[in-house]
Design a protein around this motif. Structure first.
Motif, PDB file in Angstrom:
ATOM      1  N   THR A 111      71.443 -50.928  32.029  1.00 55.86           N
ATOM      2  CA  THR A 111      70.633 -51.538  33.075  1.00 55.86           C
ATOM      3  C   THR A 111      69.925 -50.451  33.880  1.00 55.86           C
ATOM      4  OG1 THR A 111      72.388 -51.478  34.739  1.00 55.86           O
ATOM      5  CG2 THR A 111      72.296 -53.421  33.278  1.00 55.86           C
ATOM      6  N   ALA A 112      68.875 -50.869  34.604  1.00 55.23           N
ATOM      7  CA  ALA A 112      68.171 -49.927  35.467  1.00 55.23           C
ATOM      8  C   ALA A 112      69.102 -49.373  36.535  1.00 55.23           C
ATOM      9  CB  ALA A 112      66.963 -50.619  36.110  1.00 55.23           C
ATOM     10  N   VAL A 113      70.012 -50.219  37.026  1.00 55.97           N
ATOM     11  CA  VAL A 113      70.965 -49.774  38.046  1.00 55.97           C
ATOM     12  C   VAL A 113      71.842 -48.642  37.508  1.00 55.97           C
ATOM     13  CG1 VAL A 113      72.976 -50.444  39.421  1.00 55.97           C
ATOM     14  CG2 VAL A 113      70.991 -51.969  39.273  1.00 55.97           C
ATOM     15  N   ARG A 114      72.373 -48.823  36.290  1.00 50.87           N
ATOM     16  CA  ARG A 114      73.260 -47.796  35.720  1.00 50.87           C
ATOM     17  C   ARG A 114      72.489 -46.513  35.429  1.00 50.87           C
ATOM     18  NH1 ARG A 114      77.473 -45.088  36.269  1.00 50.87           N
ATOM     19  NH2 ARG A 114      78.480 -44.313  34.355  1.00 50.87           N
ATOM     20  N   ILE A 115      71.247 -46.637  34.972  1.00 47.29           N
ATOM     21  CA  ILE A 115      70.434 -45.445  34.719  1.00 47.29           C
ATOM     22  C   ILE A 115      70.215 -44.674  36.022  1.00 47.29           C
ATOM     23  CG2 ILE A 115      68.141 -44.632  34.015  1.00 47.29           C
ATOM     24  CD1 ILE A 115      68.079 -47.034  32.063  1.00 47.29           C
ATOM     25  N   GLY A 116      69.923 -45.415  37.098  1.00 47.47           N
ATOM     26  CA  GLY A 116      69.746 -44.775  38.395  1.00 47.47           C
ATOM     27  C   GLY A 116      71.004 -44.084  38.866  1.00 47.47           C
ATOM     28  N   GLU A 117      72.157 -44.712  38.647  1.00 48.86           N
ATOM     29  CA  GLU A 117      73.437 -44.107  39.041  1.00 48.86           C
ATOM     30  C   GLU A 117      73.690 -42.813  38.278  1.00 48.86           C
ATOM     31  OE1 GLU A 117      75.876 -48.237  40.145  1.00 48.86           O
ATOM     32  OE2 GLU A 117      76.174 -47.235  38.193  1.00 48.86           O
ATOM     33  N   LEU A 118      73.423 -42.822  36.972  1.00 47.94           N
ATOM     34  CA  LEU A 118      73.649 -41.624  36.161  1.00 47.94           C
ATOM     35  C   LEU A 118      72.707 -40.499  36.574  1.00 47.94           C
ATOM     36  CD1 LEU A 118      74.112 -43.335  32.685  1.00 47.94           C
ATOM     37  CD2 LEU A 118      75.864 -42.049  33.954  1.00 47.94           C
ATOM     38  N   ALA A 119      71.463 -40.850  36.856  1.00 50.42           N
ATOM     39  CA  ALA A 119      70.509 -39.830  37.307  1.00 50.42           C
ATOM     40  C   ALA A 119      70.971 -39.210  38.625  1.00 50.42           C
ATOM     41  CB  ALA A 119      69.121 -40.447  37.456  1.00 50.42           C
ATOM     42  N   PHE A 120      71.469 -40.049  39.532  1.00 50.39           N
ATOM     43  CA  PHE A 120      71.951 -39.553  40.825  1.00 50.39           C
ATOM     44  C   PHE A 120      73.178 -38.660  40.643  1.00 50.39           C
ATOM     45  CE2 PHE A 120      74.711 -40.059  44.574  1.00 50.39           C
ATOM     46  CZ  PHE A 120      73.862 -39.592  45.570  1.00 50.39           C
ATOM     47  N   GLU A 121      74.139 -39.108  39.797  1.00 51.25           N
ATOM     48  CA  GLU A 121      75.365 -38.343  39.578  1.00 51.25           C
ATOM     49  C   GLU A 121      75.082 -36.951  39.019  1.00 51.25           C
ATOM     50  OE1 GLU A 121      77.825 -40.666  37.023  1.00 51.25           O
ATOM     51  OE2 GLU A 121      78.003 -42.334  38.454  1.00 51.25           O
ATOM     52  N   HIS A 122      74.051 -36.856  38.149  1.00 46.65           N
ATOM     53  CA  HIS A 122      73.751 -35.577  37.505  1.00 46.65           C
ATOM     54  C   HIS A 122      72.595 -34.839  38.189  1.00 46.65           C
ATOM     55  CE1 HIS A 122      76.098 -37.648  34.383  1.00 46.65           C
ATOM     56  NE2 HIS A 122      76.381 -36.432  33.912  1.00 46.65           N
ATOM     57  N   ARG A 123      72.169 -35.382  39.335  1.00 41.59           N
ATOM     58  CA  ARG A 123      71.117 -34.755  40.136  1.00 41.59           C
ATOM     59  C   ARG A 123      69.805 -34.595  39.366  1.00 41.59           C
ATOM     60  NH1 ARG A 123      73.036 -32.965  44.907  1.00 41.59           N
ATOM     61  NH2 ARG A 123      75.317 -32.819  45.124  1.00 41.59           N
ATOM     62  N   PHE A 124      69.417 -35.654  38.623  1.00 37.32           N
ATOM     63  CA  PHE A 124      68.120 -35.687  37.964  1.00 37.32           C
ATOM     64  C   PHE A 124      67.154 -36.493  38.814  1.00 37.32           C
ATOM     65  CE2 PHE A 124      70.715 -35.515  33.845  1.00 37.32           C
ATOM     66  CZ  PHE A 124      70.629 -34.130  33.778  1.00 37.32           C
ATOM     67  N   MET A 125      65.918 -36.009  38.929  1.00 38.23           N
ATOM     68  CA  MET A 125      64.907 -36.712  39.708  1.00 38.23           C
ATOM     69  C   MET A 125      64.250 -37.798  38.863  1.00 38.23           C
ATOM     70  SD  MET A 125      61.520 -35.196  41.619  1.00 38.23           S
ATOM     71  CE  MET A 125      62.537 -34.253  42.769  1.00 38.23           C
ATOM     72  N   LEU A 126      64.059 -38.969  39.457  1.00 41.64           N
ATOM     73  CA  LEU A 126      63.362 -40.070  38.793  1.00 41.64           C
ATOM     74  C   LEU A 126      62.026 -40.319  39.485  1.00 41.64           C
ATOM     75  CD1 LEU A 126      66.204 -42.707  38.248  1.00 41.64           C
ATOM     76  CD2 LEU A 126      65.241 -41.113  36.564  1.00 41.64           C
ATOM     77  N   HIS A 127      60.974 -40.454  38.677  1.00 42.81           N
ATOM     78  CA  HIS A 127      59.656 -40.817  39.207  1.00 42.81           C
ATOM     79  C   HIS A 127      59.358 -42.298  38.987  1.00 42.81           C
ATOM     80  CE1 HIS A 127      57.956 -36.431  39.080  1.00 42.81           C
ATOM     81  NE2 HIS A 127      58.844 -36.629  40.043  1.00 42.81           N
TER      82      HIS A 127
END
Length: 303
Positions: A258-274
């Motif tokens: 899900t978009a929510v889980r993708i956002g969580e993983l990006a946050f946990e690994h400190r990746f920036m999302l555009h």
């Protein structure tokens, strides 16, 4: 209005159409979709009385087509653009049909103008391109100014200008309150042309609903991701069980998360999302998914 009830057609041991029921309402464009061999052309031929059903009924405005005298005044149809006497001119072809259906000869010139063939009206059809023959077939369907129109693959051979013209024509005919039933294999074009769909597979009904409802039946929700860290983020998503399809620089399409889980993983690994956008199935994706079990021939299948 066209109404089919338990429509069935057998050719020997082969059942081409099986207990098919649907309604095509006036005032809208209804797309008729299905894989090759699904029974679309057989169904159209039964609507026009060219094939007799083995069971069930199909009526046009409450009556079988054969009961309508001078049929072109009631139903216009294009089934095979190449099914025209090659030695006749376009004008002669339409004039003969107008005479046999007691249609005023002035309609010949009117429909030739409407489809863009006035300048070649006296040329023999044998010298026409496929696109020109399609235009002549559409002119034939329009000749009697009928309230019901059927078209089988009307876009074959048309250039982009012709496709846009046909799209506008169908919308105008529906806006005038006519019944417009269009069989096509061009999913992308149906997204721009049809209001509703009748979808069949192996002669049986799969869906009869609006485009939006049909597309929503596809289960393949995906998430479009844009990030300057996409090269590092993609393996993280894959490790979570996602299917990741790389796109242009900095993008990918993700299914299985899900978009929510993708956002969580990006946050946990400190990746920036555009960008993080949920995308539903397109009409073509929904069609491929929902008709997968009805495809007669699959490319690459084992022999």
């Amino acid at each position: 209005m066209i109404e089919a009830k338990d429509l069935t057609k057998r050719f020997g041991a082969t059942t081409a159409v099986n207990n098919l029921s649907f309604t095509v309402q006036s005032g809208q464009v209804t797309g008729f979709l299905g894989p090759n061999g699904a029974g679309k052309t057989t169904t159209l031929r039964m609507i026009l009385g060219l094939n007799q059903p083995s069971g069930g009924t199909v009526t046009i405005d409450g009556r079988p087509f054969a009961s309508h005298p001078r049929g072109l005044r009631h139903v216009g149809a294009l089934l095979d653009a190449d099914d025209v006497h090659r030695g006749r001119s376009a004008r002669a072809h339409l004039s003969a049909l107008a005479h046999s259906n007691r249609i005023p000869q002035r309609r010949v010139g009117e429909v030739l103008d409407e489809v863009g063939l006035a300048a070649v009206a006296r040329r023999r059809v044998g010298g026409f391109s496929l696109g020109m023959k399609q235009r002549l077939g559409i002119a034939t369907a329009l000749l009697g100014d009928p309230p019901v129109l059927l078209f089988d693959e009307p876009l074959n051979g048309l250039d982009p200008e012709g496709v846009l013209w046909v799209r506008g024509l169908f919308h105008r005919l529906a806006a005038e309150g006519r019944t417009v039933f269009v069989s096509s294999h061009m999913m992308s074009e149906m997204e721009h042309t049809a209001d509703r769909l009748v979808v069949i597979g192996q002669g049986e009904l799969i869906a009869a609903e609006s485009l939006t409802e049909f597309a929503a039946r596809g289960s393949r929700l995906s998430v479009f991701v844009r990030s300057p860290d996409i090269a590092e983020l993609a393996p993280v998503l894959a490790a979570e069980g996602a299917a990741v399809v790389p796109g242009e620089d900095g993008t990918c399409r993700v299914t299985g998360l899900t978009a929510v889980r993708i956002g969580e993983l990006a946050f946990e690994h400190r990746f920036m999302l555009h960008e993080l956008t949920v995308r539903a199935s397109s009409l073509e994706e929904a069609f491929m998914e929902l008709t997968a079990d009805s495809v007669e021939f699959l490319a690459g299948e084992a022999r």
